[in-house]
Motif scaffolding. Structure first.
Motif, PDB file in Angstrom:
ATOM      1  N   ASN A   1      -1.339  21.710  44.543  1.00 53.65           N
ATOM      2  CA  ASN A   1      -1.837  20.495  43.985  1.00 53.65           C
ATOM      3  C   ASN A   1      -2.491  20.909  42.584  1.00 53.65           C
ATOM      4  OD1 ASN A   1      -1.303  19.066  46.313  1.00 53.65           O
ATOM      5  ND2 ASN A   1      -3.456  19.491  47.436  1.00 53.65           N
ATOM      6  N   VAL A   2      -2.432  19.810  41.513  1.00 58.42           N
ATOM      7  CA  VAL A   2      -3.140  20.226  40.516  1.00 58.42           C
ATOM      8  C   VAL A   2      -4.235  19.204  40.672  1.00 58.42           C
ATOM      9  CG1 VAL A   2      -3.079  19.546  37.905  1.00 58.42           C
ATOM     10  CG2 VAL A   2      -0.929  20.059  39.069  1.00 58.42           C
ATOM     11  N   ASN A   3      -5.267  19.815  41.213  1.00 55.08           N
ATOM     12  CA  ASN A   3      -6.436  19.339  41.668  1.00 55.08           C
ATOM     13  C   ASN A   3      -7.932  19.883  40.893  1.00 55.08           C
ATOM     14  OD1 ASN A   3      -7.321  21.634  42.869  1.00 55.08           O
ATOM     15  ND2 ASN A   3      -6.754  21.226  44.862  1.00 55.08           N
ATOM     16  N   LEU A   4      -8.976  19.190  41.023  1.00 56.66           N
ATOM     17  CA  LEU A   4     -10.159  19.333  40.502  1.00 56.66           C
ATOM     18  C   LEU A   4     -10.614  20.846  40.493  1.00 56.66           C
ATOM     19  CD1 LEU A   4     -12.243  18.169  38.636  1.00 56.66           C
ATOM     20  CD2 LEU A   4     -13.626  17.664  40.712  1.00 56.66           C
ATOM     21  N   LEU A   5     -10.493  21.385  41.643  1.00 58.96           N
ATOM     22  CA  LEU A   5     -11.084  22.639  42.110  1.00 58.96           C
ATOM     23  C   LEU A   5     -10.419  23.776  41.334  1.00 58.96           C
ATOM     24  CD1 LEU A   5     -13.119  24.312  43.478  1.00 58.96           C
ATOM     25  CD2 LEU A   5     -11.886  24.336  45.729  1.00 58.96           C
ATOM     26  N   SER A   6      -9.077  23.554  41.544  1.00 63.90           N
ATOM     27  CA  SER A   6      -7.960  24.731  40.807  1.00 63.90           C
ATOM     28  C   SER A   6      -8.333  24.922  39.394  1.00 63.90           C
ATOM     29  CB  SER A   6      -6.675  24.683  41.552  1.00 63.90           C
ATOM     30  OG  SER A   6      -6.028  23.514  40.888  1.00 63.90           O
ATOM     31  N   GLN A   7      -8.107  23.540  38.658  1.00 60.23           N
ATOM     32  CA  GLN A   7      -8.190  23.345  37.417  1.00 60.23           C
ATOM     33  C   GLN A   7      -9.674  23.727  36.772  1.00 60.23           C
ATOM     34  OE1 GLN A   7      -5.626  22.850  35.293  1.00 60.23           O
ATOM     35  NE2 GLN A   7      -4.350  22.958  37.091  1.00 60.23           N
ATOM     36  N   THR A   8     -10.631  23.560  37.712  1.00 61.59           N
ATOM     37  CA  THR A   8     -11.838  24.164  37.229  1.00 61.59           C
ATOM     38  C   THR A   8     -11.972  25.437  37.409  1.00 61.59           C
ATOM     39  OG1 THR A   8     -12.988  22.107  38.040  1.00 61.59           O
ATOM     40  CG2 THR A   8     -14.436  23.884  37.775  1.00 61.59           C
ATOM     41  N   SER A   9     -11.611  26.165  38.377  1.00 61.36           N
ATOM     42  CA  SER A   9     -11.466  27.821  38.538  1.00 61.36           C
ATOM     43  C   SER A   9     -10.532  28.301  37.371  1.00 61.36           C
ATOM     44  CB  SER A   9     -11.009  28.219  39.963  1.00 61.36           C
ATOM     45  OG  SER A   9      -9.517  27.659  39.955  1.00 61.36           O
ATOM     46  N   PHE A  10      -9.585  27.580  36.976  1.00 59.75           N
ATOM     47  CA  PHE A  10      -8.517  27.956  36.048  1.00 59.75           C
ATOM     48  C   PHE A  10      -9.399  28.237  34.558  1.00 59.75           C
ATOM     49  CE2 PHE A  10      -4.465  26.777  37.853  1.00 59.75           C
ATOM     50  CZ  PHE A  10      -4.613  27.714  38.815  1.00 59.75           C
ATOM     51  N   ALA A  11     -10.135  27.033  34.421  1.00 59.98           N
ATOM     52  CA  ALA A  11     -11.024  26.761  33.146  1.00 59.98           C
ATOM     53  C   ALA A  11     -12.167  28.055  33.090  1.00 59.98           C
ATOM     54  CB  ALA A  11     -11.595  25.603  32.991  1.00 59.98           C
TER      55      ALA A  11
END
Length: 178
Positions: free
Chosen positions: A16-26
């Motif tokens: 999923n392109v979700n908030l948690l994964s995208q926040t961790s990538f950032a």
């Protein structure tokens, strides 16, 4: 919760392109970008010494020139990576610099994990961002959305469709004839 579904939840990859994964990538992008800046500053503080000790040792032509290239790649590419601006080219330049650093470490110390580990971890992070880009919480994503909102929404729709297909195939269980 049945044992199989608990194990499936533990092993199931995040698609999923979700908030948690995208926040961790950032967060990873910002931390790695900010941490590598000092390497460029260290190189520039005594560029001739770095050139002789590191670049000339591995046999690159024009060692002073390539020393400046490495230093400027780290000084310019690292903040760009942290900001998520021109993420792929910045990460590719930083990845290349880390590959040269790993080559130097192998020539000088052989395949010594303690000597290689930091540059290898940096290289892996930079390769990740060179392939994946800056993520949804990056300046690149803002610019892409501003330049071509329709292309970004089409990409998001493809990701959602892939997610639905993945979920549909993981729900279906084979019938067992008794």
């Amino acid at each position: 919760m049945p044992k199989n579904s608990l194990l499936a939840a533990v092993f199931k990859p995040n698609v999923n392109v979700n908030l948690l994964s995208q926040t961790s990538f950032a967060l990873l992008r910002v931390v790695v970008g900010m941490m590598i800046v000092h390497n460029g500053l260290d190189k520039l503080s005594n560029i001739e010494s770095f050139s002789q000790a590191y670049v000339q040792v591995i046999g690159l032509p024009f060692p002073l020139f390539f020393s400046y290239v490495a230093a400027l790649t780290e000084l310019i590419g690292a903040p760009l990576l942290a900001l998520g601006l021109l993420t792929r080219p910045a990460a590719l330049g930083l990845f290349s610099t880390m590959c040269v650093a790993m080559y130097h470490h192998i020539l000088v110390a052989g395949f010594s994990i303690p000597y290689l580990e930091l540059s290898a971890v940096y290289a892996a992070c930079f390769l990740f961002f060179a392939i994946n880009g800056g993520g949804l919480f990056s300046t690149d994503a803002l610019l892409a959305n501003w330049l071509d909102a329709s292309a970004l929404s089409a990409q998001a729709k493809r990701v959602m469709n892939l997610e639905k297909v993945y979920e549909a195939t993981s729900i279906v269980e084979p019938k067992v004839n008794a």
